[in-house]
Scaffold this motif. Structure first.
Motif, short mmCIF file in Angstrom:
data_model
loop_
_atom_site.label_atom_id
_atom_site.label_comp_id
_atom_site.label_asym_id
_atom_site.label_seq_id
_atom_site.Cartn_x
_atom_site.Cartn_y
_atom_site.Cartn_z
N THR A 284 0.86 -1.19 0.00
CA THR A 284 0.00 0.00 0.00
C THR A 284 0.89 1.22 0.00
N LYS A 311 -0.29 -7.99 -4.74
CA LYS A 311 -1.26 -6.91 -4.86
C LYS A 311 -0.63 -5.59 -4.41
N ARG A 313 -1.68 -1.24 -4.09
CA ARG A 313 -2.68 -0.18 -4.18
C ARG A 313 -1.99 1.15 -3.90
N TYR A 344 -3.41 -1.23 -8.57
CA TYR A 344 -4.35 -0.14 -8.79
C TYR A 344 -3.68 1.17 -8.36
#
Length: 447
Positions: A284, A311, A313, A344
């Motif tokens: 993150t 992942k 973000r 993202y």
């Protein structure tokens, strides 16, 4: 004489002094980094990576440099109320442990944690420091990092062994101070071994009103299944120049959260590069910048997905007023074979004044199939419909604007996982939007 030449001459004259007052692990890369800086020179707008921020002339000020490691001990205080943190300082570019933190320092070391001056640890445990020093930042890719590697003599070192969890946050106050304009070259190295956990809050401050330039490089290694939170809060004066580079490497199953907030500054250039070098990592990355007057905030980020099943973000937001300038360049790269990647990236910006300027460039590089990736950016003015609605309910225009701006950045603040820090920064952000000084009420540095 060019700006670069003056520092080249300083290095050639004082190179042995730099080495004498440092340690072998740092000296091993010094010559190579200097040669790279000598070849590259300071970055200018001609380079795509620095097209919105020309830093070369900012090094032309006649700064003082503490090459002989003259002791500077003053009574600094900057506690965030309620955080209950392990508190340490970097004064210009020298690590300093206040008397009230000596007990905590010994307790952490008793658990096997290495924490303190990177210069001292490089002297006492050179094999440990050499294992990581310069391995994330490297040499030859960025002139400002090379400059740091060539001139750095001290900074902060943290090494957490396997399975050790530091419950309390670590608060590192970085203060630029001096009776003459000062240049601080600080080097930080943070290593979490397998399944270790820690949270660090780095607060950047300035004391006095003289011109000051901080060139900080921080390398972070997050081991297998480790969890690390890195928060940086900049609250400096209008004559300050802050160059901060964070290089992070993540390994299998690790979790990294980075939150970079600029409340008040002169000129700031932040570089963040995260290399995901293991599967099943969580990343993150978020940031926020508030600028007015003629402040300049430039954030350049890069997340490299080098392994599958990870992942990330990313969220950045700017609020600019008056003649402030903001820039954001965000790159997400998905390497060949990094399947099942989810990445993202979002950048949102509000210009409160017609003279404020925002430059944004989010982009993706994808070399793998079977991924979920997106990026987007928007820059605009405050929502006039929402402003009219609030005013129709009896709220003054200034208060309505503050509420809308605060709501706009609230999701960045939610990414702060230390409640006391989140509450304090919320208060500072509100003060900033109200036009008040964004100064910690307890902070003897900033008063």
């Amino acid at each position: 004489m060019s700006v670069e030449q003056s520092y080249i001459d300083i290095y050639k004259q004082y190179g042995e002094v730099l080495k004498k007052n440092s340690a072998a692990p740092m000296n091993e890369l010094r010559e190579k980094a200097f040669e790279s800086f000598e070849r590259l020179g300071f970055p200018t707008r001609r380079l795509e990576a620095y097209q919105y921020t020309d830093l070369k002339d900012l090094f032309g000020v006649n700064y003082g440099m503490n090459l002989n490691r003259v002791a500077l001990k003053e009574d600094f205080r900057c506690d965030v109320p309620g955080i209950n943190a392990h508190l340490f300082y970097i004064v210009n570019d020298t690590f300093y442990c206040p008397a009230e933190s000596e007990k905590a320092l010994l307790e952490l070391r008793a658990k096997g944690v290495s924490i303190g001056s990177i210069r001292e640890y490089a002297q006492s445990n050179p094999s440990l420091v050499s294992k990581y020093y310069g391995k994330a930042a490297g040499c030859g890719s960025d002139a400002l990092t090379d400059f740091n590697t060539a001139f750095a003599q001290d900074g902060f070192f943290l090494h957490i062994p396997e399975n050790v969890v530091i419950e309390k946050p670590i608060q590192l106050i970085c203060v630029m101070s001096g009776s003459v304009p000062m240049l601080g070259t600080q080097r930080n190295l943070i290593v979490l071994e397998r399944a270790a956990q820690a949270k660090l809050l780095l607060c950047a401050h300035t004391k006095g009103e003289l011109e000051q330039l901080s060139n900080r490089v921080t390398e972070v290694f997050v081991g297998e299944n480790a969890v690390y939170d890195h928060y940086k809060l900049e609250n400096t004066h209008a004559k300050s120049v802050s160059i901060a580079k964070l290089y992070a490497k993540q390994y299998t199953g690790s979790e990294l959260l980075v939150n970079d907030i600029t409340l008040h500054n002169g000129l700031t250039r932040n570089n963040i590069q995260i290399d995901i070098d293991g599967e099943h990592c969580q990343t993150t990355l978020s940031g926020m910048a508030i600028g007015d007057a003629k402040q300049h905030i430039d954030n350049a980020t890069q997340i490299n997905h080098n392994f599958p099943n990870c992942k990330s973000r990313e969220l950045y937001k700017y609020v600019l007023n008056d003649e402030a300038v903001g820039a954001f360049s965000g790159k997400v790269k998905v390497a060949k074979g990094a399947i099942k990647t989810e990445a993202y990236q979002t950048d949102r910006n509000v210009c409160m004044s017609p003279k404020a300027r925002m430059y944004t460039k989010p982009h993706l590089e994808i070399y793998a199939d079977d991924v979920k990736c997106s990026h987007g950016a928007s820059t605009g003015r405050i929502d006039e419909t929402a402003l009219f609605y609030l005013r129709s309910r009896g709220i003054s225009e200034s208060e309505a604007r503050m509420l809308l701006m605060f709501a706009f950045v609230s999701d960045v603040l939610e990414n702060i996982r230390i409640e006391a820090v989140r509450d304090k920064i919320r208060m500072l952000v509100e003060q900033r939007f109200r036009g008040e000084l964004s100064r910690c009420s307890n902070c003897g540095v900033c008063k």
